[in-house]
Design a protein around this motif. Structure first.
Motif, mmCIF file in Angstrom:
data_model
loop_
_atom_site.group_PDB
_atom_site.id
_atom_site.type_symbol
_atom_site.label_atom_id
_atom_site.label_comp_id
_atom_site.label_asym_id
_atom_site.label_seq_id
_atom_site.Cartn_x
_atom_site.Cartn_y
_atom_site.Cartn_z
ATOM 1 N N ARG A 36 0.861 -1.182 0.000
ATOM 2 C CA ARG A 36 0.000 0.000 0.000
ATOM 3 C C ARG A 36 0.891 1.223 0.000
ATOM 4 O O ARG A 36 1.741 1.386 0.894
ATOM 5 C CB ARG A 36 -0.888 0.001 1.250
ATOM 6 N N GLU A 37 0.748 2.040 -1.034
ATOM 7 C CA GLU A 37 1.472 3.308 -1.115
ATOM 8 C C GLU A 37 0.449 4.403 -0.832
ATOM 9 O O GLU A 37 -0.518 4.562 -1.588
ATOM 10 C CB GLU A 37 2.086 3.495 -2.498
ATOM 11 N N TYR A 38 0.650 5.124 0.244
ATOM 12 C CA TYR A 38 -0.287 6.168 0.622
ATOM 13 C C TYR A 38 -0.092 7.387 -0.278
ATOM 14 O O TYR A 38 0.972 7.549 -0.888
ATOM 15 C CB TYR A 38 -0.133 6.488 2.112
ATOM 16 N N PRO A 39 -1.118 8.229 -0.424
ATOM 17 C CA PRO A 39 -1.051 9.356 -1.363
ATOM 18 C C PRO A 39 0.208 10.200 -1.190
ATOM 19 O O PRO A 39 0.634 10.487 -0.071
ATOM 20 C CB PRO A 39 -2.310 10.160 -1.041
ATOM 21 N N ASN A 40 0.785 10.577 -2.325
ATOM 22 C CA ASN A 40 1.982 11.404 -2.346
ATOM 23 C C ASN A 40 2.018 12.164 -3.671
ATOM 24 O O ASN A 40 1.110 12.038 -4.489
ATOM 25 C CB ASN A 40 3.245 10.549 -2.126
ATOM 26 N N ARG A 41 3.056 12.905 -3.887
ATOM 27 C CA ARG A 41 3.160 13.743 -5.094
ATOM 28 C C ARG A 41 3.142 12.921 -6.373
ATOM 29 O O ARG A 41 2.563 13.343 -7.376
ATOM 30 C CB ARG A 41 4.444 14.570 -5.004
ATOM 31 N N LEU A 42 3.756 11.756 -6.384
ATOM 32 C CA LEU A 42 3.792 10.925 -7.593
ATOM 33 C C LEU A 42 2.530 10.084 -7.769
ATOM 34 O O LEU A 42 2.138 9.780 -8.894
ATOM 35 C CB LEU A 42 5.015 9.987 -7.580
ATOM 36 N N VAL A 43 1.924 9.688 -6.675
ATOM 37 C CA VAL A 43 0.725 8.839 -6.710
ATOM 38 C C VAL A 43 -0.339 9.525 -5.843
ATOM 39 O O VAL A 43 -0.570 9.131 -4.706
ATOM 40 C CB VAL A 43 1.049 7.410 -6.204
ATOM 41 N N PRO A 44 -0.977 10.583 -6.396
ATOM 42 C CA PRO A 44 -1.881 11.414 -5.596
ATOM 43 C C PRO A 44 -3.043 10.666 -4.941
ATOM 44 O O PRO A 44 -3.495 11.062 -3.869
ATOM 45 C CB PRO A 44 -2.402 12.447 -6.599
ATOM 46 N N SER A 45 -3.520 9.601 -5.548
ATOM 47 C CA SER A 45 -4.627 8.836 -4.969
ATOM 48 C C SER A 45 -4.146 7.633 -4.172
ATOM 49 O O SER A 45 -4.966 6.872 -3.655
ATOM 50 C CB SER A 45 -5.569 8.366 -6.078
ATOM 51 N N GLY A 46 -2.844 7.441 -4.100
ATOM 52 C CA GLY A 46 -2.311 6.251 -3.457
ATOM 53 C C GLY A 46 -2.525 5.040 -4.347
ATOM 54 O O GLY A 46 -3.096 5.140 -5.442
ATOM 55 N N ALA A 47 -2.069 3.881 -3.889
ATOM 56 C CA ALA A 47 -2.205 2.656 -4.678
ATOM 57 C C ALA A 47 -2.050 1.442 -3.776
ATOM 58 O O ALA A 47 -1.355 1.495 -2.761
ATOM 59 C CB ALA A 47 -1.138 2.601 -5.777
ATOM 60 N N ASN A 125 3.913 2.114 2.532
ATOM 61 C CA ASN A 125 4.847 3.208 2.289
ATOM 62 C C ASN A 125 4.171 4.555 2.485
ATOM 63 O O ASN A 125 3.097 4.796 1.937
ATOM 64 C CB ASN A 125 5.373 3.174 0.850
ATOM 65 N N TYR A 126 4.838 5.422 3.230
ATOM 66 C CA TYR A 126 4.458 6.821 3.370
ATOM 67 C C TYR A 126 5.623 7.602 2.775
ATOM 68 O O TYR A 126 6.660 7.776 3.417
ATOM 69 C CB TYR A 126 4.258 7.185 4.844
ATOM 70 N N ASP A 127 5.481 8.023 1.524
ATOM 71 C CA ASP A 127 6.580 8.628 0.764
ATOM 72 C C ASP A 127 6.410 10.144 0.696
ATOM 73 O O ASP A 127 5.392 10.629 0.198
ATOM 74 C CB ASP A 127 6.626 8.057 -0.657
ATOM 75 N N CYS A 128 7.395 10.869 1.199
ATOM 76 C CA CYS A 128 7.378 12.339 1.210
ATOM 77 C C CYS A 128 8.474 12.846 0.282
ATOM 78 O O CYS A 128 9.650 12.842 0.642
ATOM 79 C CB CYS A 128 7.597 12.873 2.621
ATOM 80 N N PHE A 129 8.076 13.252 -0.914
ATOM 81 C CA PHE A 129 9.041 13.708 -1.931
ATOM 82 C C PHE A 129 9.373 15.176 -1.739
ATOM 83 O O PHE A 129 8.505 15.988 -1.440
ATOM 84 C CB PHE A 129 8.474 13.488 -3.335
ATOM 85 N N GLU A 130 10.655 15.510 -1.948
ATOM 86 C CA GLU A 130 11.050 16.906 -1.990
ATOM 87 C C GLU A 130 10.471 17.506 -3.270
ATOM 88 O O GLU A 130 10.202 16.790 -4.231
ATOM 89 C CB GLU A 130 12.577 17.020 -1.963
ATOM 90 N N PRO A 131 10.269 18.834 -3.311
ATOM 91 C CA PRO A 131 9.684 19.456 -4.507
ATOM 92 C C PRO A 131 10.472 19.101 -5.771
ATOM 93 O O PRO A 131 11.700 19.020 -5.753
ATOM 94 C CB PRO A 131 9.795 20.952 -4.201
#
Length: 132
Positions: A36-47, A125-131
């Protein structure tokens, strides 16, 4: 020789860094794995991904990233669970946002894994991408 779950995770990240796909990557996962990938900049809806989707994603990732590194900053392992704080860097094979080919993408990850039968059964995964 017995391998701890944390040692197993370190091998898993090294394999990803070395470009593992297909059977080489499948060896780390329980056949019924879910990620489970929680919502982030690359995957806004999660997956949510099963084994097939994880392996397909790894193959696609080879076309996007020319290199990547996982630096485990903190880890807690208890029984069948491992919790990680990871600093990730990836070198782009394609432009993403304002980053050019060859640019560096960076993120901080919270990764939580559960093991079954000595392999990864679930990964959150809780992924926090830098800008970018």
């Amino acid at each position: 020789m017995s391998t701890t779950n944390l040692e197993f995770v370190r091998r898993y990240f090294r394999a990803i860094e070395e470009g593992a796909t297909g059977e080489a990557l499948r060896a780390f996962f329980h056949p019924e794995v879910t990620q489970r990938e929680y919502p982030n900049r690359l995957v806004p809806s999660g997956a949510t991904r099963d084994l097939k989707a994880l392996l397909e994603g790894a193959a696609r990732g080879q076309k996007v990233m020319s290199a990547q590194r996982y630096d485990i900053r903190n880890a807690v392992s208890e029984g069948d669970q491992v919790a990680l704080e990871v600093e990730w860097t990836g070198t782009l094979a394609v432009a993403v946002g304002t980053l050019p080919v060859g640019g560096m993408m960076r993120a901080s990850f919270g990764v939580f894994l559960t093991f079954r039968d000595g392999r990864i059964f679930s990964q959150h995964n809780y992924d926090c991408f830098e800008p970018f």
